[in-house]
Design an enzyme around this catalytic site. Structure first.
Site, PDB file in Angstrom:
ATOM      1  N   CYS A  34      37.688 -95.440  89.455  1.00 35.45           N
ATOM      2  CA  CYS A  34      38.265 -96.238  90.168  1.00 35.45           C
ATOM      3  C   CYS A  34      38.513 -96.164  91.689  1.00 35.45           C
ATOM      4  CB  CYS A  34      39.846 -96.771  89.882  1.00 35.45           C
ATOM      5  SG  CYS A  34      40.638 -95.161  89.901  1.00 35.45           S
ATOM      6  N   CYS A 103      45.513 -92.847  84.681  1.00 38.01           N
ATOM      7  CA  CYS A 103      46.234 -93.097  86.148  1.00 38.01           C
ATOM      8  C   CYS A 103      47.109 -91.837  85.981  1.00 38.01           C
ATOM      9  CB  CYS A 103      46.758 -94.245  86.393  1.00 38.01           C
ATOM     10  SG  CYS A 103      45.654 -95.613  86.096  1.00 38.01           S
TER      11      CYS A 103
HETATM   12 FE1  FES Z   1      42.736 -95.605  89.517  1.00 32.60          FE
HETATM   13 FE2  FES Z   1      44.957 -96.293  88.344  1.00 32.60          FE
HETATM   14  S1  FES Z   1      43.279 -97.576  88.370  1.00 32.60           S
HETATM   15  S2  FES Z   1      44.565 -94.726  89.426  1.00 32.60           S
END
Ligand code: FES
Length: 121
Positions: A34, A103
């Site tokens: 991400c 996360c």
């Molecule tokens: Fe990247 Fe949660 S989506 S840390």
């Protein structure tokens, strides 16, 4: 996907957010999927984490996980804090949506990195 109440509470009112001037050590972790980044600052005295702060450029789950992680780590020896796992964070929340488990990992990795950097000094 749904965040539970405890996660939302930590997201809206995160504990120990910010940085520490003259921190004894800093650790950073990034998530290649991400692109989110987390930084952990520690103040350590006689092996005990006296102060801990985080900066997270990330999603709501990452911010909530950082907040819980700092609560769990504060007051612990660095050896014990290094053992905090994503499962400990998930246990604190009760549950974390499956797609958001990574996360929680980001927070523990940043803490471990900070502790490693301190031990290398
Ligand atoms: Fe990247 Fe949660 S989506 S840390």
């Amino acid at each position: 996907m749904q965040y539970n109440e405890k996660m939302l509470k930590h997201f809206y009112n995160p504990h120990n957010q910010g940085s520490i001037k003259n921190a004894d050590t800093v650790g950073q972790a990034g998530n290649p999927i991400c692109g989110d980044i987390m930084k952990i600052y520690l103040k350590i005295d006689k092996n005990i984490i006296k102060n801990i702060k985080f900066e997270t450029m990330g999603c709501a789950a990452a911010i909530a996980a950082s907040s819980v992680l700092t609560d769990l780590a504060k007051g612990k020896t660095i050896q014990k804090a290094a053992l905090i796992s994503k499962d400990d964070i998930i246990k604190e929340f009760g549950a974390v949506p499956e797609v958001k488990v990574h996360c929680s990992l980001l927070a523990t990795e940043a803490l471990k990195e900070a502790i490693n950097n301190y031990q290398k000094k």
